[in-house]
Design a protein around this motif. Sequence first.
Motif, PDB file in Angstrom:
ATOM      1  N   ALA A  83      10.900   0.751  -9.770  1.00  0.00           N
ATOM      2  CA  ALA A  83      10.266   0.509  -8.360  1.00  0.00           C
ATOM      3  C   ALA A  83      10.081   1.832  -7.499  1.00  0.00           C
ATOM      4  O   ALA A  83       8.843   2.409  -7.368  1.00  0.00           O
ATOM      5  CB  ALA A  83      10.536  -0.572  -7.474  1.00  0.00           C
ATOM      6  N   HIS A  84      11.198   2.697  -7.528  1.00  0.00           N
ATOM      7  CA  HIS A  84      11.373   3.785  -6.765  1.00  0.00           C
ATOM      8  C   HIS A  84      11.852   4.788  -7.521  1.00  0.00           C
ATOM      9  O   HIS A  84      12.148   4.844  -8.665  1.00  0.00           O
ATOM     10  CB  HIS A  84      12.214   3.486  -5.508  1.00  0.00           C
ATOM     11  CG  HIS A  84      11.744   2.242  -4.843  1.00  0.00           C
ATOM     12  ND1 HIS A  84      12.671   0.934  -4.639  1.00  0.00           N
ATOM     13  CD2 HIS A  84      10.667   2.054  -4.183  1.00  0.00           C
ATOM     14  CE1 HIS A  84      12.022   0.164  -3.990  1.00  0.00           C
ATOM     15  NE2 HIS A  84      10.786   0.674  -3.704  1.00  0.00           N
ATOM     16  N   VAL A  97       8.608   4.285 -16.537  1.00  0.00           N
ATOM     17  CA  VAL A  97       7.379   4.024 -15.352  1.00  0.00           C
ATOM     18  C   VAL A  97       7.881   3.879 -13.951  1.00  0.00           C
ATOM     19  O   VAL A  97       8.788   2.923 -14.060  1.00  0.00           O
ATOM     20  CB  VAL A  97       6.653   2.910 -15.952  1.00  0.00           C
ATOM     21  CG1 VAL A  97       5.484   2.676 -14.721  1.00  0.00           C
ATOM     22  CG2 VAL A  97       6.067   2.887 -17.272  1.00  0.00           C
ATOM     23  N   VAL A  98       7.700   4.945 -13.194  1.00  0.00           N
ATOM     24  CA  VAL A  98       8.043   4.384 -11.936  1.00  0.00           C
ATOM     25  C   VAL A  98       6.696   4.303 -10.913  1.00  0.00           C
ATOM     26  O   VAL A  98       5.762   4.887 -11.146  1.00  0.00           O
ATOM     27  CB  VAL A  98       8.616   5.732 -11.237  1.00  0.00           C
ATOM     28  CG1 VAL A  98       8.889   5.871  -9.815  1.00  0.00           C
ATOM     29  CG2 VAL A  98      10.035   6.284 -11.940  1.00  0.00           C
ATOM     30  N   PHE A  99       6.880   2.964 -10.292  1.00  0.00           N
ATOM     31  CA  PHE A  99       5.857   2.502  -9.394  1.00  0.00           C
ATOM     32  C   PHE A  99       5.429   2.856  -8.347  1.00  0.00           C
ATOM     33  O   PHE A  99       4.465   2.995  -7.626  1.00  0.00           O
ATOM     34  CB  PHE A  99       5.901   0.859  -9.479  1.00  0.00           C
ATOM     35  CG  PHE A  99       5.754   0.298 -10.663  1.00  0.00           C
ATOM     36  CD1 PHE A  99       6.750   0.201 -11.674  1.00  0.00           C
ATOM     37  CD2 PHE A  99       4.701  -0.583 -10.915  1.00  0.00           C
ATOM     38  CE1 PHE A  99       6.615  -0.256 -12.852  1.00  0.00           C
ATOM     39  CE2 PHE A  99       4.542  -1.050 -12.137  1.00  0.00           C
ATOM     40  CZ  PHE A  99       5.482  -1.134 -12.923  1.00  0.00           C
ATOM     41  N   THR A 100       6.240   3.624  -7.487  1.00  0.00           N
ATOM     42  CA  THR A 100       5.923   4.212  -5.901  1.00  0.00           C
ATOM     43  C   THR A 100       6.422   5.549  -5.848  1.00  0.00           C
ATOM     44  O   THR A 100       7.147   5.860  -5.145  1.00  0.00           O
ATOM     45  CB  THR A 100       6.703   3.262  -4.875  1.00  0.00           C
ATOM     46  OG1 THR A 100       8.052   3.339  -5.019  1.00  0.00           O
ATOM     47  CG2 THR A 100       6.154   1.870  -5.029  1.00  0.00           C
ATOM     48  N   ARG A 148       3.443   6.182 -11.126  1.00  0.00           N
ATOM     49  CA  ARG A 148       2.205   5.355 -10.160  1.00  0.00           C
ATOM     50  C   ARG A 148       2.567   5.628  -8.517  1.00  0.00           C
ATOM     51  O   ARG A 148       3.640   5.796  -8.262  1.00  0.00           O
ATOM     52  CB  ARG A 148       2.189   4.049 -10.390  1.00  0.00           C
ATOM     53  CG  ARG A 148       1.832   3.714 -11.861  1.00  0.00           C
ATOM     54  CD  ARG A 148       0.478   4.296 -12.191  1.00  0.00           C
ATOM     55  NE  ARG A 148      -0.551   3.823 -11.451  1.00  0.00           N
ATOM     56  CZ  ARG A 148      -1.593   3.008 -11.731  1.00  0.00           C
ATOM     57  NH1 ARG A 148      -1.553   2.375 -12.896  1.00  0.00           N
ATOM     58  NH2 ARG A 148      -2.516   2.455 -10.765  1.00  0.00           N
ATOM     59  N   GLU A 149       1.539   5.475  -7.747  1.00  0.00           N
ATOM     60  CA  GLU A 149       1.627   5.713  -6.392  1.00  0.00           C
ATOM     61  C   GLU A 149       1.249   4.293  -5.720  1.00  0.00           C
ATOM     62  O   GLU A 149       0.601   4.520  -4.607  1.00  0.00           O
ATOM     63  CB  GLU A 149       0.655   6.870  -6.042  1.00  0.00           C
ATOM     64  CG  GLU A 149       1.226   8.050  -6.523  1.00  0.00           C
ATOM     65  CD  GLU A 149       0.711   9.488  -6.166  1.00  0.00           C
ATOM     66  OE1 GLU A 149      -0.286   9.272  -5.327  1.00  0.00           O
ATOM     67  OE2 GLU A 149       0.992  10.341  -6.378  1.00  0.00           O
ATOM     68  N   GLU A 207       5.692  14.194  -2.648  1.00  0.00           N
ATOM     69  CA  GLU A 207       7.095  14.938  -2.346  1.00  0.00           C
ATOM     70  C   GLU A 207       8.048  14.414  -3.409  1.00  0.00           C
ATOM     71  O   GLU A 207       8.739  15.133  -4.021  1.00  0.00           O
ATOM     72  CB  GLU A 207       7.702  14.370  -0.955  1.00  0.00           C
ATOM     73  CG  GLU A 207       8.737  15.181  -0.587  1.00  0.00           C
ATOM     74  CD  GLU A 207       9.720  14.354   0.451  1.00  0.00           C
ATOM     75  OE1 GLU A 207       8.915  13.175   0.945  1.00  0.00           O
ATOM     76  OE2 GLU A 207      10.726  14.729   0.634  1.00  0.00           O
ATOM     77  N   ARG A 208       8.179  13.035  -3.837  1.00  0.00           N
ATOM     78  CA  ARG A 208       9.112  12.542  -4.589  1.00  0.00           C
ATOM     79  C   ARG A 208       8.814  12.755  -6.377  1.00  0.00           C
ATOM     80  O   ARG A 208       9.703  12.597  -6.872  1.00  0.00           O
ATOM     81  CB  ARG A 208       9.564  11.333  -4.353  1.00  0.00           C
ATOM     82  CG  ARG A 208       9.941  11.212  -2.833  1.00  0.00           C
ATOM     83  CD  ARG A 208      10.876   9.850  -2.750  1.00  0.00           C
ATOM     84  NE  ARG A 208      12.101   9.787  -3.764  1.00  0.00           N
ATOM     85  CZ  ARG A 208      12.913   8.976  -3.721  1.00  0.00           C
ATOM     86  NH1 ARG A 208      12.594   7.757  -3.112  1.00  0.00           N
ATOM     87  NH2 ARG A 208      13.839   9.053  -4.474  1.00  0.00           N
ATOM     88  N   ALA A 209       7.512  13.143  -6.510  1.00  0.00           N
ATOM     89  CA  ALA A 209       7.282  13.139  -7.935  1.00  0.00           C
ATOM     90  C   ALA A 209       7.987  14.266  -8.710  1.00  0.00           C
ATOM     91  O   ALA A 209       8.473  13.992  -9.872  1.00  0.00           O
ATOM     92  CB  ALA A 209       5.729  13.548  -7.974  1.00  0.00           C
TER      93      ALA A 209
END
Length: 217
Positions: free
Chosen positions: A20-21, A48-51, A79-80, A55-57
């Motif tokens: 998720a994060h 796969v990261v959903f949020t 994903r965002e 900044e965090r990518a």
Amino acid sequence: MFGLLSETHAPVGHILCLGAHCDDIEIGCGGTVLKLLQARSDVRVDWVVFTSDDERAPEARAGAAAILAGAAESSVVLREFRQRYLPFVGDEVKEFFDELGASIRPDLIFTHYREDLHQDHRLLAELTYNTWRDRLVLEYEIPKWDGDLGRPNVYVRLEPEQVERKVETIWEAFASQRDKHWFTKETFLALMRLRGVECKAPSGYAEAFHCRKLVLL
Ligand SMILES: [Zn+2]
């Protein structure tokens, strides 16, 4: 031990990691993915990261790259979707799962614990089972304020080098999280140490998972 790593028993050639994060996958199963990739040189990993966000990518990409260095092939999708609101944009998240389910059939899926008290984590766990009904799914753990750790039933014993690489990767890649109360190297080591006690790991450290269903033969 069930022959996940064996050439002759259910080889794991394609892994899907869902988080998720940005730091969830590294925290939950980073050591296990490292171990699987060290055991075989022909593994593909979809991550796969959903949020994520601007900044965090870069942090998410750095963390994934460190864990996936030994993969024959890998894809990292960020994903965002809005953090902490995943259940409230559930239709969009579900549509994305439908796309994933139509395009990949991994041998092994790492996802969140279905009884996790974080709403974002729990939704991903539920949608994982909705999407892949005949794949092996292992649910990983994320320590948190809610105190929702359960009693896992699958263990992966880690070598000292894998433990160190996991913890250093999390610490170095996710510098933006270091001011969080819970985000310390000790937290990650402590959970792996406890799981290592439970499975009598020679190194003392392990990661643990929940498996709801296992088709043996
Ligand atoms: Zn999370």
